[in-house]
Design an enzyme around this catalytic site. Sequence first.
Site, PDB file in Angstrom:
ATOM      1  N   ASP A   1       7.387  -2.604   3.566  1.00  0.00           N
ATOM      2  CA  ASP A   1       7.065  -2.892   2.300  1.00  0.00           C
ATOM      3  C   ASP A   1       6.988  -4.503   1.576  1.00  0.00           C
ATOM      4  O   ASP A   1       8.195  -4.318   1.629  1.00  0.00           O
ATOM      5  CB  ASP A   1       5.765  -2.566   2.403  1.00  0.00           C
ATOM      6  CG  ASP A   1       6.283  -0.590   2.272  1.00  0.00           C
ATOM      7  OD1 ASP A   1       7.537  -0.726   2.174  1.00  0.00           O
ATOM      8  OD2 ASP A   1       5.281   0.436   2.467  1.00  0.00           O
TER       9      ASP A   1
ATOM     10  N   ASN B   1       0.080  11.343  -0.869  1.00  0.00           N
ATOM     11  CA  ASN B   1      -1.524  11.011  -0.157  1.00  0.00           C
ATOM     12  C   ASN B   1      -0.887  11.467   1.821  1.00  0.00           C
ATOM     13  O   ASN B   1      -1.739  10.731   2.392  1.00  0.00           O
ATOM     14  CB  ASN B   1      -2.307   9.944  -0.189  1.00  0.00           C
ATOM     15  CG  ASN B   1      -1.627   8.605  -0.167  1.00  0.00           C
ATOM     16  OD1 ASN B   1      -0.830   9.039   0.490  1.00  0.00           O
ATOM     17  ND2 ASN B   1      -2.834   7.765  -0.342  1.00  0.00           N
TER      18      ASN B   1
ATOM     19  N   HIS C   1       0.811   8.667   2.761  1.00  0.00           N
ATOM     20  CA  HIS C   1       1.233   6.973   3.515  1.00  0.00           C
ATOM     21  C   HIS C   1       2.828   7.602   3.812  1.00  0.00           C
ATOM     22  O   HIS C   1       3.186   7.647   3.700  1.00  0.00           O
ATOM     23  CB  HIS C   1       0.508   6.460   2.214  1.00  0.00           C
ATOM     24  CG  HIS C   1       1.386   6.263   0.980  1.00  0.00           C
ATOM     25  ND1 HIS C   1       1.080   5.642   0.024  1.00  0.00           N
ATOM     26  CD2 HIS C   1       2.979   6.250   1.168  1.00  0.00           C
ATOM     27  CE1 HIS C   1       1.893   6.098  -0.786  1.00  0.00           C
ATOM     28  NE2 HIS C   1       2.650   6.451  -0.298  1.00  0.00           N
TER      29      HIS C   1
ATOM     30  N   GLU D   1      -2.191   3.755   4.152  1.00  0.00           N
ATOM     31  CA  GLU D   1      -3.218   4.501   3.032  1.00  0.00           C
ATOM     32  C   GLU D   1      -3.997   5.346   4.087  1.00  0.00           C
ATOM     33  O   GLU D   1      -4.104   4.914   4.746  1.00  0.00           O
ATOM     34  CB  GLU D   1      -3.248   4.056   2.557  1.00  0.00           C
ATOM     35  CG  GLU D   1      -3.124   3.054   0.912  1.00  0.00           C
ATOM     36  CD  GLU D   1      -2.373   4.175  -0.101  1.00  0.00           C
ATOM     37  OE1 GLU D   1      -2.182   5.153   0.401  1.00  0.00           O
ATOM     38  OE2 GLU D   1      -1.979   3.295  -0.928  1.00  0.00           O
TER      39      GLU D   1
HETATM   40  C1  F6R Z   1       8.751   2.622   0.613  1.00  0.00           C
HETATM   41  C2  F6R Z   1       7.248   3.315   1.177  1.00  0.00           C
HETATM   42  C3  F6R Z   1       5.859   4.443   1.052  1.00  0.00           C
HETATM   43  C4  F6R Z   1       7.210   5.036   0.307  1.00  0.00           C
HETATM   44  C5  F6R Z   1       6.403   6.160  -0.716  1.00  0.00           C
HETATM   45  C6  F6R Z   1       7.648   7.184  -1.519  1.00  0.00           C
HETATM   46  O1  F6R Z   1       8.922   1.203   1.441  1.00  0.00           O
HETATM   47  O2  F6R Z   1       6.757   2.117   2.130  1.00  0.00           O
HETATM   48  O3  F6R Z   1       5.976   4.873   1.649  1.00  0.00           O
HETATM   49  O4  F6R Z   1       8.446   6.110   0.633  1.00  0.00           O
HETATM   50  O5  F6R Z   1       5.666   5.776  -1.436  1.00  0.00           O
HETATM   51  O6  F6R Z   1       8.076   6.774  -2.574  1.00  0.00           O
HETATM   52  P1  F6R Z   1       8.786   7.494  -3.933  1.00  0.00           P
HETATM   53  O7  F6R Z   1      10.272   7.556  -2.874  1.00  0.00           O
HETATM   54  O8  F6R Z   1       8.628   6.601  -4.461  1.00  0.00           O
HETATM   55  O9  F6R Z   1       8.139   8.379  -3.679  1.00  0.00           O
END
Ligand code: F6R
Length: 255
Positions: A67, A136, A138, A143
């Site tokens: 992403d 959450n 994701h 989301e």
């Molecule tokens: C990042 C992504 C997100 C993160 C998730 C956890 O490319 O796709 O799904 O893996 O938000 O983020 P952290 O590791 O910062 O808690």
Amino acid sequence: MKVLIFDTAEAAAQRCAAHLLDRVRENPCAVLGLATGGTMLPVYDRVATTYLAERVSFSQVTTFNLDEYVGLASKHVCSYHSYMRVALFDRIDIDLGKTHIPKGDAVDLAAEARAYEQQITASGGIDLQLLGIGQNGHIGFNEPTSSLASRTRVIVLTEETRHANRIYFTKHADTPRRAITMGIGTILAAKACLVLGTGEGKSDAIAAMIEGPLSARCPASALQMHPAVTVIVDRAAAAGLKLGDDYQRVHPNGA
Ligand code: F6R
């Protein structure tokens, strides 16, 4: 799902890096799906130091990131393009021409999303998709209530996700409201998935992903449908698992 529980976040990240490196050793032309976020930083650090020590070459590896924030140019210091350069790409011998990250500043984001899907298909598909998980549930930026069949597209971020990512921006108002992300269907098309979750804050999401009902309420639960998923967690992130003892019996100390 293969669930590996480690005592510390550091040990979990090391195992995750070892798994990724093993796939590249086995197949130097591997197509890797990559993730960003704080959880992945120790993984990429370990990959980069192992590259230096053992010269595991990435020169023929192709990568696709999950992403990017909408509105941020590649050169923006908070973009995932910049993150990947600093955390990994500038530290290994990867060919930048073989790395792919959706362009968050594309004029036509829908066309960018379609082209990204086509590029993944043209590469022969992702061999191993690395995934973090949001509090959450994701994966990527899919989301809650994302279609479990979704493909790469633009999504509006929840306020919870914006707050979690606020630390990387000067103020909340600067935190992007939208992202372009691989869909859950895109992720499920990878040949194998590797999820890393560390810290107490992830324990509810990890439990919902592994043991909860298959539901768009927890997008990561869609991974229950995938035949080759490895989940690596530390004890804190494993705290909500009802069957944690069973996973440890099957794979003692992450073996
Ligand atoms: C990042 C992504 C997100 C993160 C998730 C956890 O490319 O796709 O799904 O893996 O938000 O983020 P952290 O590791 O910062 O808690």
